[in-house]
Design an enzyme around this catalytic site. Structure first.
Site, PDB file in Angstrom:
ATOM      1  N   GLY A   7      -3.702  -1.913  -2.354  1.00 44.27           N
ATOM      2  CA  GLY A   7      -2.264  -1.768  -2.615  1.00 44.27           C
ATOM      3  C   GLY A   7      -1.979  -2.114  -4.069  1.00 44.27           C
ATOM      4  CE1 TYR A  23     -10.634   2.542   7.816  1.00 46.64           C
ATOM      5  CE2 TYR A  23     -10.578   4.749   8.741  1.00 46.64           C
ATOM      6  CZ  TYR A  23      -9.921   3.666   8.214  1.00 46.64           C
ATOM      7  OH  TYR A  23      -8.553   3.684   8.095  1.00 46.64           O
ATOM      8  N   GLY A  63       0.838  -1.209   0.000  1.00 47.91           N
ATOM      9  CA  GLY A  63       0.000   0.000   0.000  1.00 47.91           C
ATOM     10  C   GLY A  63       0.863   1.245   0.000  1.00 47.91           C
ATOM     11  CG  PHE A  64       0.212   6.088   0.341  1.00 47.61           C
ATOM     12  CD1 PHE A  64       1.295   6.749  -0.223  1.00 47.61           C
ATOM     13  CD2 PHE A  64      -0.511   6.712   1.344  1.00 47.61           C
ATOM     14  CE1 PHE A  64       1.662   8.015   0.227  1.00 47.61           C
ATOM     15  CE2 PHE A  64      -0.166   7.968   1.790  1.00 47.61           C
ATOM     16  CZ  PHE A  64       0.934   8.617   1.239  1.00 47.61           C
ATOM     17  CB  ILE A  65       1.266   4.134   4.820  1.00 48.73           C
ATOM     18  CG1 ILE A  65       0.389   5.386   4.625  1.00 48.73           C
ATOM     19  CG2 ILE A  65       2.140   4.274   6.069  1.00 48.73           C
ATOM     20  CD1 ILE A  65      -0.579   5.672   5.762  1.00 48.73           C
ATOM     21  CG  LEU A 109       0.770   0.029   8.017  1.00 47.73           C
ATOM     22  CD1 LEU A 109       1.370  -0.379   9.353  1.00 47.73           C
ATOM     23  CD2 LEU A 109       1.892   0.478   7.080  1.00 47.73           C
ATOM     24  CB  THR A 114     -10.836  -5.662   5.630  1.00 50.94           C
ATOM     25  OG1 THR A 114     -11.533  -6.114   4.488  1.00 50.94           O
ATOM     26  CG2 THR A 114      -9.357  -5.621   5.356  1.00 50.94           C
ATOM     27  CE  LYS A 131      -7.918   0.845  10.612  1.00 46.99           C
ATOM     28  NZ  LYS A 131      -6.767  -0.079  10.680  1.00 46.99           N
ATOM     29  CG  ASP A 145      -0.872  -5.306  -0.087  1.00 46.15           C
ATOM     30  OD1 ASP A 145      -0.447  -4.254   0.417  1.00 46.15           O
ATOM     31  OD2 ASP A 145      -1.977  -5.384  -0.671  1.00 46.15           O
TER      32      ASP A 145
END
Ligand code: UDP
Length: 322
Positions: free
Chosen positions: A36, A149, A10-12, A76, A95, A153, A31
């Protein structure tokens, strides 16, 4: 050290992999490429200290094996982006909750420290600025899917802290505030890559609502430095930490800045939230972190300004478009 990064394409995650490899560590990535992309890690494929598996973190036997190979885990992997969350709430909840549960369960068997990436979304509609880690979370009604979301979290955070308390698993929670930089895609609604692409193609820049809502954007290079510092610092275990910038900007100002920096002819167009997301969509008017806790403990603070962030993202999007 050997690190496992879930969501490492993914990005991060991919920026974190870059950083750890540069520092001489070994990196293993899992991943499922749902958000991603192989493009994010293709430059690492030749590196013998790097390996990756395309699979889902809910695959328990595989996770047990991967965690066994690692000294510590950055978790992540998650459903990301407000647009995706509004459109696929089932996927988001499953997820985020089942994925984290699997990671913590398997890490607990092997006693491998885990960093769980959470989100500033958990503060919800709190108006106690800046947001401090021990402040109350103010979430909206369950009929508004956006809040699924934040709720998922928050459950991840409770689970991480519970594993530490009850099972003795070292865990640390990082609440990431708006993170931006090269490789972030606008596909899932993220505002900076979206505005930049619109400006560079002279298309209308789409500001949602009245545009007076503000955000603080943190460069991904700063964010991953914070993540590394938290997981490699035992004094952080058992804690929750904000990671973000305190440089606040409204979406109207952001649109103007991006338009100017890109020398663009794009008109700035305001779009009602109902049209942009779904009817009754609730946005956060303001979101600003207190970063005292992480600063006091490990001396982390962001180094890159919004100007640097915009210049990096503009270069990156320009390259993609050419
Ligand atoms: N936003 C916008 N135009 C866009 C995409 C987003 O005005 O094309 C706004 C969005 O409504 C929010 C802010 O930009 O107020 C940041 O959105 P993003 O999805 O990047 O992150 P969020 O803070 O919502 O997690």
């Amino acid at each position: 050290m050997r690190f496992l990064i879930t969501g490492g394409a993914g990005f991060i995650g991919s920026h974190l992999a870059d950083r750890l490899l540069k520092k001489g560590h070994r990196v293993l990535v899992i991943d499922d490429l749902s958000t991603g992309s192989i493009r994010n890690i293709k430059h690492l494929k030749e590196n013998s200290a790097f390996s990756y598996v395309i699979d889902n973190v809910m695959n328990s036997p595989l996770m047990a094996e991967l965690i066994d190979e690692a000294d510590a885990v950055f978790h992540l992997a998650a459903a990301v982006g407000v647009r995706l969350i509004v459109e696929s709430p089932v996927h988001t909840i499953e997820t985020n909750v089942s994925g984290t549960e699997t990671v913590l369960k398997m890490a607990s068997k092997k006693k491998r420290p885990v960093l769980v990436a959470s989100s500033s979304e958990v503060y919800g509609q709190s108006t106690k600025f800046p947001f401090t880690e021990d402040g109350n979370l103010v979430l909206g009604a369950t009929v508004k899917s956006r809040w699924s979301y934040a709720c998922s979290k928050a459950i991840d955070e409770f689970l991480a802290l519970a594993y530490q308390k009850e099972r003795g698993l070292p865990t640390v929670v990082a609440r990431l505030f708006n993170t931006v930089g090269p490789r972030q895609t606008g596909r899932y609604g993220m505002v900076i890559p979206t505005f930049v692409k619109q400006a560079l193609t002279n298309s209308p820049i789409t500001v949602y609502g009245d545009g007076e809502q503000t955000r603080c954007f943190c460069h991904v290079a700063d964010t991953v430095a914070g993540l590394e510092a938290l997981l490699t610092n035992e004094t952080a275990y058992g804690g929750v930490f904000n990671i973000g910038s305190t440089e606040e900007v409204s979406m109207n100002t952001l649109a103007e800045k991006i338009k100017d920096t890109c020398n663009s002819n794009s008109p700035i167009k305001h779009i009602p939230y109902d049209e942009a997301y779904e009817e009754g969509f609730e946005d956060m008017q303001r979101r600003i972190p207190s970063i005292e806790k992480i600063h006091d403990l490990i001396h982390w603070s962001p180094k890159r300004t919004l100007k640097v962030i915009l210049s990096d993202v503009i270069n990156n999007v320009r390259n993609q478009l050419s």
